[in-house]
Design an enzyme around this catalytic site. Sequence first.
Site, PDB file in Angstrom:
ATOM      1  N   MET A  30      40.618  38.593  38.743  1.00 52.75           N
ATOM      2  CA  MET A  30      39.352  38.888  38.060  1.00 52.75           C
ATOM      3  C   MET A  30      38.862  40.273  38.499  1.00 52.75           C
ATOM      4  O   MET A  30      37.677  40.584  38.391  1.00 52.75           O
ATOM      5  CB  MET A  30      38.322  37.800  38.361  1.00 52.75           C
ATOM      6  CG  MET A  30      38.794  36.436  37.835  1.00 52.75           C
ATOM      7  SD  MET A  30      37.466  35.268  37.487  1.00 52.75           S
ATOM      8  CE  MET A  30      36.745  35.090  39.089  1.00 52.75           C
ATOM      9  N   HIS A  37      44.726  40.867  47.062  1.00 52.69           N
ATOM     10  CA  HIS A  37      45.405  41.008  45.766  1.00 52.69           C
ATOM     11  C   HIS A  37      46.633  41.911  45.910  1.00 52.69           C
ATOM     12  O   HIS A  37      47.694  41.626  45.347  1.00 52.69           O
ATOM     13  CB  HIS A  37      44.476  41.667  44.734  1.00 52.69           C
ATOM     14  CG  HIS A  37      43.273  40.861  44.373  1.00 52.69           C
ATOM     15  ND1 HIS A  37      41.998  41.252  44.677  1.00 52.69           N
ATOM     16  CD2 HIS A  37      43.164  39.687  43.707  1.00 52.69           C
ATOM     17  CE1 HIS A  37      41.141  40.359  44.206  1.00 52.69           C
ATOM     18  NE2 HIS A  37      41.819  39.398  43.619  1.00 52.69           N
ATOM     19  N   GLY A 150      46.952  33.399  45.649  1.00 56.21           N
ATOM     20  CA  GLY A 150      46.615  33.380  47.079  1.00 56.21           C
ATOM     21  C   GLY A 150      46.243  31.976  47.531  1.00 56.21           C
ATOM     22  O   GLY A 150      45.652  31.194  46.785  1.00 56.21           O
TER      23      GLY A 150
HETATM   24  O1  PAF Z   1      41.687  33.340  41.363  1.00 58.94           O
HETATM   25  C1  PAF Z   1      41.196  34.020  40.442  1.00 58.94           C
HETATM   26  O2  PAF Z   1      40.858  35.195  40.622  1.00 58.94           O
HETATM   27  C2  PAF Z   1      40.962  33.363  39.095  1.00 58.94           C
HETATM   28  O3  PAF Z   1      40.607  32.035  39.231  1.00 58.94           O
HETATM   29  C3  PAF Z   1      42.155  33.523  38.141  1.00 58.94           C
HETATM   30  C4  PAF Z   1      43.390  32.799  38.665  1.00 58.94           C
HETATM   31  C5  PAF Z   1      42.464  35.000  37.950  1.00 58.94           C
HETATM   32  C6  PAF Z   1      41.810  32.921  36.776  1.00 58.94           C
HETATM   33  O4  PAF Z   1      40.715  33.566  36.212  1.00 58.94           O
END
Ligand code: PAF
Length: 288
Positions: A30, A37, A150
């Site tokens: 997101m 990330h 994660g």
């Molecule tokens: O973990 C996240 O950032 C969100 O839940 C995801 C997997 C991108 C789905 O919107």
Amino acid sequence: MKNFQNKTELSNFIGTLKANGNTIGFVPTMGALHNGHLSLVRKGLVDNDIVVVSVFVNPTQFDNKEDLNTYPRTLEADIALLKTLSNDQIIIYAPTEDDIYGNQVESQHFSFEGLEHEMEGAFRDGHFDGVGTIVKRLFEIVTPDRAYFGEKDFQQLQIIRKLVELYSLSVEVIGCPIHRAEDGLAMSSRNERLTPVHRNIAPFIYETLTTAKLKFGTESAKDVTEWVYEQFKKQPLLKLEYFNIADIATLKPIKQTASDNFRDNKSYRAFIAVYAGDIRLIDNIALN
Ligand code: PAF
């Protein structure tokens, strides 16, 4: 670096890459990218020829409008960070709401064999329907060979595994270890929104989890749980929403005695959700 907003253009491009023998890794996010990330993307780059990173703040998984509205959106900075990893092996997909949902911004309803009712599911109404909906759609668009999630969102990871199993999706789901700041705080896009006072106290969450893990060696799950609740009562800056020790297969809380803790061949984790001011933080730790 290629950056798509349109799912059909992205799918066509990926189709050509696959036809030329390239394998595709996928890291759904997101945005507001941090080292956690980046570690998923790095792993994706080792395992695959190309990594697609989606950046989309998915409205259907938020049960709280304020949280959705204030969720950090930092696409330019995200792109700059990804470029430090690779310019030609990473593809960004940053769709509009319309590209994903058209004019129906709604979740599909899922049953994940009960996993969706525990912990986050109990406190965030409809959250896992929203996650299931977006991840299933993204998998259909990106058609990855492997997807990386994660372990900080361990319940989400188990639910995605269940989604893949229930719908026989041909993607390998890979869970990656939690990335932590030096003081132990699990990395999260929400950490940026902590006040300095709350940022300062937030490592208490991981400190408590590590002590809970030690205690689990000699005490029952019930006693460890009670001990954690006592610790948070003494900490007025943090509000404990839940602490559970659960079997990772069912995510159901256990209350067994200390001697049982290591006798069976199940795996247990401790899960926690805490409010630091207005910011909700989650974390977890493997216990055996
Ligand atoms: O973990 C996240 O950032 C969100 O839940 C995801 C997997 C991108 C789905 O919107």
